[in-house]
Enzyme design. Structure first.
Site, PDB file in Angstrom:
ATOM      1  N   GLY A 356       0.801  -1.215   0.000  1.00  0.00           N
ATOM      2  CA  GLY A 356       0.000   0.000   0.000  1.00  0.00           C
ATOM      3  C   GLY A 356       0.835   1.267   0.000  1.00  0.00           C
ATOM      4  N   GLY A 379      -1.894  -6.296   1.340  1.00  0.00           N
ATOM      5  CA  GLY A 379      -1.857  -7.551   2.091  1.00  0.00           C
ATOM      6  C   GLY A 379      -1.949  -8.768   1.189  1.00  0.00           C
TER       7      GLY A 379
END
Ligand code: ADP
Ligand code: MG
Length: 400
Positions: A356, A379
């Site tokens: 991210g 993730g």
């Protein structure tokens, strides 16, 4: 080619006039007034939505947004997303604040071919994160086929990402999902060499499984970020006030013992007494970190050598910023890596950014379009790179 069926494998009768229940990742940031402040994830789903509209499907979209506590919360409503999606698709998007009710089913049945409907946040329902089978079954009533395009949520076995696929067939991947799996999968199974990975970010603990999984596959692994400090500690170097994970020092030692020849640590660092004293930032050799200062970025020599390694590689996988990129001048290392990767892309290398914060750094630098692929799933991409199966992908049908 990925092993799962995708919307491109569907025959016309399987799509035309059918209700396509599409799990998208519309987990976007909203401001106080409920306006979407970053629509990257919405835009990433457009190829799939456009393709389904073009094939004459009736498009039913579901997503989670934020972390509501298993009940409706106005600030996590998807209503603002419907507005933004309508602007992007240049066609009306119906929003119905329901999910697993008769009202939602009726709304899907009222859709005509090529029309788009967005339902309310899947996480307003307690069954979503529990992967409750009753919810999965009622989600299955919302479509005649299931499409998972939410790569960013594919590492979670939730009712809308995994459970529903058991009750609704065909169950296929969307185009974003396919693209993510293709890029990340090719890097792991058949990379053009030299193949290097650049890993950074805050903590070694969150990335240890990735390091272990990548080490046997890469020709070189370049370390940056706070993670480097734990390695420095393991090498017996002074780390001053830098962020170190004391309980991971032994692990760092064992990695160095096993793979020192493939593991490159920053030769120098940019340090300062504190993050709020950027004017005091200065570069030191890695064995010269002052006891009362902290490492906040890789140093200029390291930047040069990492840029050379990137220029010489054919596949470059990057996860995790090289420094505290949120606070200039400690963004220099991260920006330099992003630039070197952009150049490598132009010279024919495959460049992949996952994570991210790294993706945000690349976007901030305006270099997003100059990478081969910027993953939409932080993730999920980490778990994929660790070699773990993604439940949201596993649940889809295999290609025949
Ligand atoms: P990603 O989201 O790309 O996987 P991480 O979440 O692992 O990346 O790490 C990003 C964070 O790491 C950023 O907030 C950044 O400020 C922090 N970070 C990077 N280098 C350092 C450092 N030397 N000291 C403290 N924090 C750092
Ligand atoms: Mg992060």
């Amino acid at each position: 080619m990925i092993s799962k069926r995708t919307i491109r494998d569907l025959g016309d009768p399987e799509v035309r006039g059918k209700r396509a229940l599409v799990r998208v990742d519309f987990n976007v940031p909203l401001d106080e007034s409920g306006t979407v402040t970053d629509d990257t994830r919405i835009r990433a789903a457009l190829p799939t939505i456009d393709a389904l509209v073009a094939k004459g499907a009736r498009v039913v979209l579901v997503s989670h947004l934020g972390r509501p506590k298993a009940k409706p919360e106005a600030k996590f409503s998807l209503a603002p997303v419907a507005k933004r999606l309508a602007e992007l698709t240049k066609q009306p998007v119906r929003f119905v604040p329901a999910l697993d009710s008769d009202e939602a089913v009726a709304a899907t049945q009222a859709l005509r071919a090529g029309e788009i409907l967005l339902l309310e946040n899947t996480r307003f329902n307690a069954g979503e994160e529990k992967n409750d089978d009753a919810l999965a079954k009622s989600l299955a009533r919302l479509g005649d086929l299931y499409v998972n395009d939410a790569f960013g949520a594919a590492h979670r076995a939730h009712a809308s990402t995994e459970g529903v696929a058991k009750h609704l067939k065909p169950a296929v991947a969307g185009l974003l999902m396919e693209r993510e799996l293709e890029y990340l999968g090719a890097a792991l199974s058949d990379p053009k060499r030299p193949f290097i990975a650049i890993l950074g970010g805050a903590k070694i603990s969150g990335k240890i499984d990735v390091i272990e999984a990548l080490l046997p596959k890469v020709d070189g692994l370049l370390v940056g970020g706070a993670m480097a400090n734990t390695f420095y500690k393991a090498m017996g170097l002074e780390t001053g006030k830098s962020l170190v994970e004391p309980d991971r020092v032994e692990l760092a030692k064992s990695l160095l013992d096993r793979a020192a020849y493939r593991l490159t640590l920053p030769h120098d660092a940019v340090v300062a007494p504190a993050l709020d004293q950027p004017a005091a930032a200065h570069a030191v050799k890695r064995d010269g970190i002052p006891p009362n200062e902290a490492m906040f970025d890789i140093g200029p020599e390291t930047v040069q050598s990492y840029a050379r390694a990137i220029a010489a590689a054919k596949t470059i996988l990057w996860n995790g910023p090289m420094g505290v990129f949120e606070t200039p001048p400690f963004d220099a290392g991260t920006t330099a890596v992003a630039r070197a990767m952009a150049e490598a892309t132009a010279n024919g290398a495959t460049t992949i950014v996952g994570g991210g914060d790294s993706a945000a750094a690349v976007t901030d630098a305006g270099l997003e379009t100059r990478m081969s692929h910027v993953s939409t799933g932080g993730g999920a991409s980490l778990e994929f790179l660790e070699g773990k199966p993604l439940p949201g992908v596993e649940a889809l049908e295999d290609r025949r």
